[in-house]
Design a protein around this motif. Sequence first.
Motif, PDB file in Angstrom:
ATOM      1  N   ARG A  31      -5.683  -0.981  -2.081  1.00  0.00           N
ATOM      2  CA  ARG A  31      -6.619  -0.575  -3.141  1.00  0.00           C
ATOM      3  C   ARG A  31      -7.037  -1.734  -4.024  1.00  0.00           C
ATOM      4  NH1 ARG A  31      -5.432   5.308  -5.562  1.00  0.00           N
ATOM      5  NH2 ARG A  31      -7.685   5.300  -5.451  1.00  0.00           N
ATOM      6  N   ARG A  84       0.884  -1.174   0.000  1.00  0.00           N
ATOM      7  CA  ARG A  84       0.000   0.000   0.000  1.00  0.00           C
ATOM      8  C   ARG A  84       0.911   1.210   0.000  1.00  0.00           C
ATOM      9  NH1 ARG A  84      -2.307  -0.741   5.646  1.00  0.00           N
ATOM     10  NH2 ARG A  84      -0.379  -1.883   5.879  1.00  0.00           N
ATOM     11  N   SER A  85       0.583   2.240  -0.763  1.00  0.00           N
ATOM     12  CA  SER A  85       1.346   3.484  -0.675  1.00  0.00           C
ATOM     13  C   SER A  85       1.040   4.117   0.677  1.00  0.00           C
ATOM     14  CB  SER A  85       0.944   4.452  -1.794  1.00  0.00           C
ATOM     15  OG  SER A  85       1.335   3.924  -3.038  1.00  0.00           O
TER      16      SER A  85
HETATM   17  C1  LIG Z   1       5.481   6.518 -10.798  1.00  0.00           C
HETATM   18  C2  LIG Z   1       4.462   6.760  -9.723  1.00  0.00           C
HETATM   19  C3  LIG Z   1       4.227   8.043  -9.293  1.00  0.00           C
HETATM   20  C4  LIG Z   1       3.336   8.297  -8.241  1.00  0.00           C
HETATM   21  N1  LIG Z   1       3.165   9.570  -7.799  1.00  0.00           N
HETATM   22  C5  LIG Z   1       2.443   9.813  -6.701  1.00  0.00           C
HETATM   23  C6  LIG Z   1       2.403  11.127  -6.133  1.00  0.00           C
HETATM   24  O1  LIG Z   1       3.000  12.074  -6.645  1.00  0.00           O
HETATM   25  N2  LIG Z   1       1.703  11.285  -4.973  1.00  0.00           N
HETATM   26  C7  LIG Z   1       1.042  10.268  -4.365  1.00  0.00           C
HETATM   27  O2  LIG Z   1       0.451  10.499  -3.312  1.00  0.00           O
HETATM   28  N3  LIG Z   1       1.054   9.008  -4.885  1.00  0.00           N
HETATM   29  C8  LIG Z   1       1.751   8.763  -6.024  1.00  0.00           C
HETATM   30  N4  LIG Z   1       1.823   7.483  -6.529  1.00  0.00           N
HETATM   31  C9  LIG Z   1       1.148   6.385  -5.857  1.00  0.00           C
HETATM   32  C10 LIG Z   1      -0.094   5.932  -6.608  1.00  0.00           C
HETATM   33  O3  LIG Z   1      -1.102   6.886  -6.453  1.00  0.00           O
HETATM   34  C11 LIG Z   1      -0.502   4.574  -6.037  1.00  0.00           C
HETATM   35  O4  LIG Z   1       0.529   3.644  -6.285  1.00  0.00           O
HETATM   36  C12 LIG Z   1      -1.796   4.048  -6.674  1.00  0.00           C
HETATM   37  O5  LIG Z   1      -2.874   4.903  -6.394  1.00  0.00           O
HETATM   38  C13 LIG Z   1      -2.143   2.656  -6.159  1.00  0.00           C
HETATM   39  O6  LIG Z   1      -2.250   2.647  -4.753  1.00  0.00           O
HETATM   40  P1  LIG Z   1      -1.334   1.704  -3.858  1.00  0.00           P
HETATM   41  O7  LIG Z   1       0.104   2.015  -4.210  1.00  0.00           O
HETATM   42  O8  LIG Z   1      -1.649   2.070  -2.439  1.00  0.00           O
HETATM   43  O9  LIG Z   1      -1.695   0.307  -4.175  1.00  0.00           O
HETATM   44  C14 LIG Z   1       2.662   7.224  -7.630  1.00  0.00           C
HETATM   45  C15 LIG Z   1       2.876   5.919  -8.091  1.00  0.00           C
HETATM   46  C16 LIG Z   1       3.758   5.705  -9.133  1.00  0.00           C
HETATM   47  C17 LIG Z   1       3.987   4.294  -9.602  1.00  0.00           C
END
Ligand SMILES: Cc1cc2nc3c(=O)[nH]c(=O)nc-3n(C[C@H](O)[C@H](O)[C@H](O)COP(=O)(O)O)c2cc1C
Length: 452
Positions: A364, A205-206
């Motif tokens: 997610r 999860r992010s």
């Molecule tokens: C290359 C990349 C850039 C991203 N940039 C941002 C960002 O600037 N801010 C943010 O809050 N999340 C960012 N994310 C996270 C995505 O929003 C997140 O991976 C996606 O919504 C899926 O959610 P999860 O990672 O929790 O499964 C980024 C993800 C990737 C792969």
Amino acid sequence: MTVRTVAIVPAAGKGERMGADKALLDLGGTTAIARIVATCRAAGVDEVLVVRRDGAAPLPAGTAAQVVVVPPGGEMADSLRAAQAALPASSTNVLVFPVDHALVEAETVVALLATVERGAAIALPLFRRRPGHPIALRRDVFAEIAEPTALLRDLVKRDPARVRVVPSANPWVHADLDHPEDLRAAQCALHGEPWSTVAQMFRHRSRRAYRPDPIPQPQLERLVDAARHASTSSFIQAYAVVCVRDAATKGECARLCSGQEHIVQAPVFAAICADLHKLAACCGRRGTSLQAQSFELFLQATIDAALVGQNLQLAAEAEGLGACMIGAARNHPEQLAKLLGLPPHVFVVFGMTLGHPSDDPLPRGRMPLAGVLHFERYDVAGTGAVLDGADDAMRAWARRTNAAGAGKKGRPVDETKGWSDRMARMWGAGSDYVAARQVLVDELRRLGFGLG
Ligand SMILES: Cc1cc2nc3c(=O)[nH]c(=O)nc-3n(C[C@H](O)[C@H](O)[C@H](O)COP(=O)(O)O)c2cc1C
């Protein structure tokens, strides 16, 4: 027998996020509760009290524990208060052992109880400098839980002088058994199967909120070192990672990345760079010049950087850290490059916040696998069903997130919009994203990347 040490296992919840009664989860061929009882017995605990909600399934036959019944719907503190009222008069020490920590081993429990026996009021296990569970308490200290609003953590925080930490090598002192993927990770660890990396991937999860604790430099070095062992096109190793820890510089990075607060909050902002600088230097040594106008080279370096970034996130998560990639690092590539002192032919593909997470977002999930995995030929005919599935999954996630009050900064998530609505708005005609990145190509050219 005189009962001195009693373990209390709060197991009254419904396990809603897990979708099953946590006490009865299968952990290596035995239930979580049976495992805890066996661990307690092996550690010399005299009696185990398991707190169950009224109407819960019975414990497995032969579980050597007393059951304390509480009304459904209470909090953990209510379970602890009920157990406190049921403690045998002779008991002197209490061990609070939540089911989530069923994989904690007897030696950890022995060490905690010994610490209390030696006079500590409260003993906590410490793994990688972070306290966990179970928690051992002198009975008179545990009795403070009878105060109507007291939580277990209040007892711990009330007076730091009475808390002793017991270093542990057992990561399960931090574990949660909240989601099915937590269970899979626990089961894999128990079976010793080579699936734990896969289980870790499912747990991703992010994370967007962090505690201020720094990441020790050796850990950061190890993680980046591990991450850079990703495959690299033709062994060009065309990447660099700039870890920013200085608060003022992080603040500047955040400003350049649309003010995202978690960049300021996280102890580390890692700039994951595509780096052709070293190749340019190689060419310089050999009296030639880097063919930096090559779109292929741009792509290779960008892919290389992405692989290192993903590896770094996975490695960090495997060590209990949290991370979030930051694509907003491409909002102002030239300014960010200047701030970080990047030489020509280097740009930040994305950033990454790294730290000890303090949020707990619901995973997610992803679109139906059929939208991603095809056999032999791409199944174009299945796209409609995949989009419907993706929309449903997104709305269900939004509902679960709102029900758990886990929206971004507590704000509710829109439950009506599906994934396809969002994607069409983001990337269809009039896209703000496209408009905002119009200057990207020119900026990358000026940073020394040809785009064909
Ligand atoms: C290359 C990349 C850039 C991203 N940039 C941002 C960002 O600037 N801010 C943010 O809050 N999340 C960012 N994310 C996270 C995505 O929003 C997140 O991976 C996606 O919504 C899926 O959610 P999860 O990672 O929790 O499964 C980024 C993800 C990737 C792969």
